[in-house]
Design a protein around this motif. Structure first.
Motif, PDB file in Angstrom:
ATOM      1  N   TYR A 111       0.805  -1.222   0.000  1.00  0.00           N
ATOM      2  CA  TYR A 111       0.000   0.000   0.000  1.00  0.00           C
ATOM      3  C   TYR A 111       0.840   1.274   0.000  1.00  0.00           C
ATOM      4  O   TYR A 111       0.304   2.378  -0.029  1.00  0.00           O
ATOM      5  CB  TYR A 111      -0.905   0.042   1.237  1.00  0.00           C
ATOM      6  N   GLU A 112       2.187   1.111   0.068  1.00  0.00           N
ATOM      7  CA  GLU A 112       3.105   2.257   0.118  1.00  0.00           C
ATOM      8  C   GLU A 112       2.764   3.182   1.284  1.00  0.00           C
ATOM      9  O   GLU A 112       2.649   4.399   1.159  1.00  0.00           O
ATOM     10  CB  GLU A 112       3.074   3.038  -1.206  1.00  0.00           C
ATOM     11  N   VAL A 113       2.620   2.563   2.467  1.00  0.00           N
ATOM     12  CA  VAL A 113       2.266   3.304   3.679  1.00  0.00           C
ATOM     13  C   VAL A 113       3.470   4.101   4.161  1.00  0.00           C
ATOM     14  O   VAL A 113       4.590   3.579   4.241  1.00  0.00           O
ATOM     15  CB  VAL A 113       1.797   2.323   4.780  1.00  0.00           C
ATOM     16  N   ASP A 114       3.247   5.382   4.477  1.00  0.00           N
ATOM     17  CA  ASP A 114       4.310   6.208   5.055  1.00  0.00           C
ATOM     18  C   ASP A 114       4.550   5.803   6.513  1.00  0.00           C
ATOM     19  O   ASP A 114       3.606   5.542   7.259  1.00  0.00           O
ATOM     20  CB  ASP A 114       3.912   7.685   5.000  1.00  0.00           C
ATOM     21  N   GLY A 115       5.810   5.770   6.910  1.00  0.00           N
ATOM     22  CA  GLY A 115       6.144   5.403   8.296  1.00  0.00           C
ATOM     23  C   GLY A 115       5.566   4.066   8.683  1.00  0.00           C
ATOM     24  O   GLY A 115       4.809   3.971   9.657  1.00  0.00           O
ATOM     25  N   PRO A 116       5.898   3.001   7.937  1.00  0.00           N
ATOM     26  CA  PRO A 116       5.224   1.712   8.144  1.00  0.00           C
ATOM     27  C   PRO A 116       5.375   1.141   9.549  1.00  0.00           C
ATOM     28  O   PRO A 116       4.435   0.574  10.093  1.00  0.00           O
ATOM     29  CB  PRO A 116       5.856   0.803   7.083  1.00  0.00           C
ATOM     30  N   ARG A 117       6.559   1.264  10.163  1.00  0.00           N
ATOM     31  CA  ARG A 117       6.751   0.680  11.494  1.00  0.00           C
ATOM     32  C   ARG A 117       5.796   1.304  12.510  1.00  0.00           C
ATOM     33  O   ARG A 117       5.117   0.599  13.264  1.00  0.00           O
ATOM     34  CB  ARG A 117       8.200   0.864  11.953  1.00  0.00           C
ATOM     35  N   GLU A 118       5.742   2.636  12.510  1.00  0.00           N
ATOM     36  CA  GLU A 118       4.863   3.321  13.461  1.00  0.00           C
ATOM     37  C   GLU A 118       3.397   3.021  13.156  1.00  0.00           C
ATOM     38  O   GLU A 118       2.581   2.854  14.073  1.00  0.00           O
ATOM     39  CB  GLU A 118       5.102   4.836  13.407  1.00  0.00           C
ATOM     40  N   ARG A 119       3.075   2.938  11.857  1.00  0.00           N
ATOM     41  CA  ARG A 119       1.687   2.669  11.481  1.00  0.00           C
ATOM     42  C   ARG A 119       1.273   1.266  11.914  1.00  0.00           C
ATOM     43  O   ARG A 119       0.172   1.067  12.419  1.00  0.00           O
ATOM     44  CB  ARG A 119       1.533   2.831   9.964  1.00  0.00           C
ATOM     45  N   ILE A 120       2.160   0.281  11.714  1.00  0.00           N
ATOM     46  CA  ILE A 120       1.854  -1.090  12.119  1.00  0.00           C
ATOM     47  C   ILE A 120       1.685  -1.174  13.628  1.00  0.00           C
ATOM     48  O   ILE A 120       0.746  -1.804  14.132  1.00  0.00           O
ATOM     49  CB  ILE A 120       2.951  -2.049  11.623  1.00  0.00           C
ATOM     50  N   ASP A 121       2.578  -0.528  14.362  1.00  0.00           N
ATOM     51  CA  ASP A 121       2.435  -0.527  15.823  1.00  0.00           C
ATOM     52  C   ASP A 121       1.093   0.083  16.232  1.00  0.00           C
ATOM     53  O   ASP A 121       0.426  -0.411  17.150  1.00  0.00           O
ATOM     54  CB  ASP A 121       3.574   0.269  16.467  1.00  0.00           C
ATOM     55  N   GLY A 122       0.691   1.143  15.542  1.00  0.00           N
ATOM     56  CA  GLY A 122      -0.566   1.807  15.876  1.00  0.00           C
ATOM     57  C   GLY A 122      -1.778   0.942  15.618  1.00  0.00           C
ATOM     58  O   GLY A 122      -2.693   0.855  16.447  1.00  0.00           O
ATOM     59  N   VAL A 123      -1.813   0.258  14.465  1.00  0.00           N
ATOM     60  CA  VAL A 123      -2.993  -0.561  14.165  1.00  0.00           C
ATOM     61  C   VAL A 123      -3.027  -1.810  15.040  1.00  0.00           C
ATOM     62  O   VAL A 123      -4.113  -2.300  15.388  1.00  0.00           O
ATOM     63  CB  VAL A 123      -3.074  -0.930  12.660  1.00  0.00           C
TER      64      VAL A 123
END
Length: 321
Positions: A111-123
């Protein structure tokens, strides 16, 4: 996520989809407000999943128009629409030999998510799976895999989230956990388009519902639909039947009719329960009736559904369209 303010998340006007001679859905029109949980109900083959796929740009409509997350539903706008929405299908579609985090890393890259590590931790925190991030998806229960699928859908921080039968096959505890997650998303301002066969689930979660059977039968709040379709009534339960119900109920203010059942009960059709109930109570006392209860009859969303949909068309198996 920043909560959106006002406006419409979905606008659908006379939308239709055909596959050759077969009509999936026809001339469908409705609107969904930003931050609303909107239920989309109907029997198998009614067109629910096809509608989701069409609004999600996976299928091109045959006729009509729509605006999704503020963008007209046109082929050239497909990429931009998909950046603003997410679809969680009934089957999670996870890689069972990968861990929860590895699945999310794969889809974040896709999905070309920006800041993937932080986003994954958040979800992971949002779906309460932070402590299971290293577990293989194949070792998780179906309920936990549904939560992973929801986390995947949230990776892109969608404005509109399409949930297709998110609690299908789940036990009551797992289904309640998914309900709690949906409630949390609503509070964060995510617009949720929910298809479900569980009518009690729709009644509990949805601000408004639409009932579809190829064509749209009705749209509205569950309480509005009940009042539109069914007369208001009071249910009276007594220890023993009245010797003369006509003398007791006849001519009472607000009472327009009555019917007895086989267990010393009476269903009174009334124009307004608040007006009728005091007079009914006094009349029963005057008739020396032993009253067990007087209550307002409450029709369910299932009653509305069955009134509008032919029960013979209802199938609890997987919907193909």
């Amino acid at each position: 996520m920043v909560k959106s303010q006002g406006g419409l998340a979905l606008e659908v006007h006379n939308l239709s989809k055909r596959f050759g001679d077969r009509v999936a859905f026809s001339d469908v029109s409705f609107e969904v407000r930003v931050g609303e949980v909107f239920g989309f109900l109907g029997p198998n083959g009614a067109g629910k999943t096809t509608t989701v796929r069409t609004l999600g740009t996976l299928l091109e409509p045959t006729a009509g128009s729509a605006v999704v997350a503020g963008i007209p539903l046109r082929p050239e706008n497909g990429v931009e629409i998909r950046r603003r929405i997410a679809i969680m299908p009934e089957s999670p579609g996870l890689y069972l030999r990968l861990s929860v985090r590895e699945n999310l890393e794969f889809f974040a890259d896709l999905y070309e998510v920006d800041g993937p590590r932080e986003r994954i931790d958040g979800v992971l925190r949002a779906v309460r799976l932070a402590d299971r991030a290293g577990d293989l998806c194949g070792a998780l229960s179906k309920g936990l895999r549904q939560r992973v699928a929801l986390a995947r859908a949230l990776l892109s921080d969608p404005q509109v989230l399409f949930l297709d039968e998110p609690t299908a096959g789940l036990d009551p505890v797992a289904a309640r956990e998914v309900h709690a997650l949906i409630g949390g998303l609503r509070r964060r301002g995510v617009t949720i388009f929910l298809t479900t066969h569980r009518l009690e689930e729709a009644e509990r979660l949805c601000d408004r519902v639409a009932i579809l059977s190829t064509t749209l039968r009705t749209v509205g709040r569950p309480d509005e639909l009940r009042d539109q379709i069914f007369a208001q009534s009071l249910t009276v339960r007594l220890v023993a039947p009245l010797p003369d119900p006509v003398a007791t109920f006849g001519g009472l203010p607000g009472v327009t009719g009555w019917a007895a059942d086989e267990s010393a009960g009476y269903a009174l059709t009334v124009s307004d329960p608040a007006v009728a109930a005091p007079g009914v109570t006094r009349a029963l006392v005057a008739a020396r009736a032993d009253v067990l209860s007087i209550s307002r009859s409450q029709r369910s969303l299932e009653d509305v559904y069955l009134e509008l949909i032919d029960p013979a068309a209802i199938d609890t198996d997987h919907e193909s369209g």
